[in-house]
Design a protein around this motif. Structure first.
Motif, PDB file in Angstrom:
ATOM      1  N   HIS A 195       0.928  -0.992   0.416  1.00 41.61           N
ATOM      2  CA  HIS A 195       0.144   0.250  -0.335  1.00 41.61           C
ATOM      3  C   HIS A 195       0.758   1.372  -0.063  1.00 41.61           C
ATOM      4  O   HIS A 195       0.636   2.253   0.500  1.00 41.61           O
ATOM      5  CB  HIS A 195      -1.268   0.313   1.031  1.00 41.61           C
ATOM      6  N   SER A 196       2.394   0.976  -0.056  1.00 43.85           N
ATOM      7  CA  SER A 196       2.804   2.119  -0.179  1.00 43.85           C
ATOM      8  C   SER A 196       2.869   3.288  -1.165  1.00 43.85           C
ATOM      9  O   SER A 196       2.417   2.609  -2.395  1.00 43.85           O
ATOM     10  CB  SER A 196       4.640   1.872  -0.606  1.00 43.85           C
ATOM     11  N   ILE A 197       3.216   4.586  -1.577  1.00 42.36           N
ATOM     12  CA  ILE A 197       2.747   5.417  -2.269  1.00 42.36           C
ATOM     13  C   ILE A 197       3.791   5.909  -2.839  1.00 42.36           C
ATOM     14  O   ILE A 197       4.990   6.257  -2.137  1.00 42.36           O
ATOM     15  CB  ILE A 197       1.483   6.442  -1.553  1.00 42.36           C
ATOM     16  N   HIS A 198       4.362   5.979  -4.269  1.00 42.60           N
ATOM     17  CA  HIS A 198       5.088   6.782  -5.149  1.00 42.60           C
ATOM     18  C   HIS A 198       5.222   8.422  -4.784  1.00 42.60           C
ATOM     19  O   HIS A 198       3.469   8.901  -5.108  1.00 42.60           O
ATOM     20  CB  HIS A 198       4.414   6.249  -6.714  1.00 42.60           C
ATOM     21  N   THR A 199       5.775   8.884  -4.205  1.00 46.21           N
ATOM     22  CA  THR A 199       6.111  10.438  -3.989  1.00 46.21           C
ATOM     23  C   THR A 199       6.708  10.815  -4.828  1.00 46.21           C
ATOM     24  O   THR A 199       6.479  12.048  -5.302  1.00 46.21           O
ATOM     25  CB  THR A 199       6.439  10.626  -2.297  1.00 46.21           C
ATOM     26  N   ARG A 200       7.895  10.834  -5.439  1.00 44.10           N
ATOM     27  CA  ARG A 200       8.682  11.483  -6.408  1.00 44.10           C
ATOM     28  C   ARG A 200       9.481  10.254  -6.944  1.00 44.10           C
ATOM     29  O   ARG A 200      10.190   9.902  -6.747  1.00 44.10           O
ATOM     30  CB  ARG A 200       9.639  12.527  -5.360  1.00 44.10           C
ATOM     31  N   SER A 201      10.046  11.156  -7.930  1.00 47.85           N
ATOM     32  CA  SER A 201      10.937  10.393  -9.449  1.00 47.85           C
ATOM     33  C   SER A 201      12.307  11.498  -9.285  1.00 47.85           C
ATOM     34  O   SER A 201      11.874  12.838  -9.289  1.00 47.85           O
ATOM     35  CB  SER A 201      11.125   9.978 -10.393  1.00 47.85           C
ATOM     36  N   THR A 202      13.795  10.798  -9.129  1.00 47.85           N
ATOM     37  CA  THR A 202      14.871  11.998  -9.792  1.00 47.85           C
ATOM     38  C   THR A 202      14.458  12.038 -11.324  1.00 47.85           C
ATOM     39  O   THR A 202      14.275  11.230 -11.670  1.00 47.85           O
ATOM     40  CB  THR A 202      15.812  11.291  -9.020  1.00 47.85           C
ATOM     41  N   PRO A 203      15.358  12.919 -11.588  1.00 51.08           N
ATOM     42  CA  PRO A 203      15.791  12.875 -13.416  1.00 51.08           C
ATOM     43  C   PRO A 203      16.763  11.412 -12.993  1.00 51.08           C
ATOM     44  O   PRO A 203      17.126  10.563 -12.647  1.00 51.08           O
ATOM     45  CB  PRO A 203      16.567  14.206 -13.045  1.00 51.08           C
ATOM     46  N   PHE A 204      16.937  10.761 -14.675  1.00 47.53           N
ATOM     47  CA  PHE A 204      17.533  10.551 -15.120  1.00 47.53           C
ATOM     48  C   PHE A 204      19.268  10.846 -14.930  1.00 47.53           C
ATOM     49  O   PHE A 204      19.566  11.780 -15.190  1.00 47.53           O
ATOM     50  CB  PHE A 204      17.235  10.180 -16.267  1.00 47.53           C
ATOM     51  N   TRP A 205      19.504  10.352 -14.072  1.00 43.97           N
ATOM     52  CA  TRP A 205      21.153  10.975 -13.584  1.00 43.97           C
ATOM     53  C   TRP A 205      22.470   9.643 -14.457  1.00 43.97           C
ATOM     54  O   TRP A 205      22.485   8.602 -15.107  1.00 43.97           O
ATOM     55  CB  TRP A 205      21.766  10.551 -12.471  1.00 43.97           C
ATOM     56  N   LEU A 216      23.446   4.958 -16.523  1.00 51.87           N
ATOM     57  CA  LEU A 216      22.299   5.950 -16.131  1.00 51.87           C
ATOM     58  C   LEU A 216      21.070   5.815 -16.147  1.00 51.87           C
ATOM     59  O   LEU A 216      21.108   4.346 -15.799  1.00 51.87           O
ATOM     60  CB  LEU A 216      21.994   6.042 -17.688  1.00 51.87           C
ATOM     61  N   PHE A 217      20.984   5.946 -14.490  1.00 54.69           N
ATOM     62  CA  PHE A 217      20.121   5.491 -13.836  1.00 54.69           C
ATOM     63  C   PHE A 217      18.865   6.478 -12.677  1.00 54.69           C
ATOM     64  O   PHE A 217      19.309   7.568 -12.875  1.00 54.69           O
ATOM     65  CB  PHE A 217      21.089   4.429 -12.758  1.00 54.69           C
ATOM     66  N   ASN A 218      17.853   6.520 -12.312  1.00 51.48           N
ATOM     67  CA  ASN A 218      17.281   6.867 -11.446  1.00 51.48           C
ATOM     68  C   ASN A 218      16.791   6.634 -10.129  1.00 51.48           C
ATOM     69  O   ASN A 218      16.540   5.458  -9.952  1.00 51.48           O
ATOM     70  CB  ASN A 218      15.614   7.988 -11.672  1.00 51.48           C
ATOM     71  N   ILE A 219      15.868   7.055  -9.499  1.00 52.73           N
ATOM     72  CA  ILE A 219      15.628   6.146  -8.214  1.00 52.73           C
ATOM     73  C   ILE A 219      14.217   7.115  -7.676  1.00 52.73           C
ATOM     74  O   ILE A 219      13.334   8.207  -8.192  1.00 52.73           O
ATOM     75  CB  ILE A 219      16.318   7.153  -6.709  1.00 52.73           C
TER      76      ILE A 219
END
Length: 113
Positions: free
Chosen positions: A7-17, A93-96
């Motif tokens: 039930h976790s909520i997605h709150t944000r994403s980083t850019p692709f780094w 190339l990755f993001n979080i």
């Protein structure tokens, strides 16, 4: 593999780094706001590979957890964990993405991590 609670909520994403654009602190041992109780970071690799090193505490000399996340894959990291990452190639190339348990959001009285 660690799973994000259902039930976790997605709150944000980083850019692709990549190695030039990622915050330098991510490559040093840290305990950041993204790893506080109830917050689950999910690192996704689009190209190359990332090594995650997890530590028992701030001063332990050697990691007790090492993961290699390859292109097209992701890994979820535990909350409240000392860690750092290493890029395995110059073209990585990755993001979080950050997922938060609803109780944490309710307790914090805000809508995102």
């Amino acid at each position: 593999m660690l799973r994000i609670p259902q039930h976790s909520i997605h709150t944000r994403s980083t850019p692709f780094w990549n190695k030039e654009t990622a915050p330098p602190g991510i490559f040093k041992r840290h305990l950041d706001t993204g790893t506080r109780p109830g917050v689950y970071p999910r690192l996704s690799v689009m190209q190359g590979a990332v090594r995650y090193l997890g530590y028992a505490d701030e001063t332990s000399p050697d990691p007790d957890t090492t993961l290699i996340i390859e292109s097209g894959h992701f890994a979820v990291f535990p909350p409240e964990r000392w860690h750092h990452i290493e890029l395995m190639s110059d073209d990585t190339l990755f993001n979080i993405d950050f997922f938060v348990e609803p109780e944490v959001l309710k307790f914090a009285g805000r809508s995102h991590a």
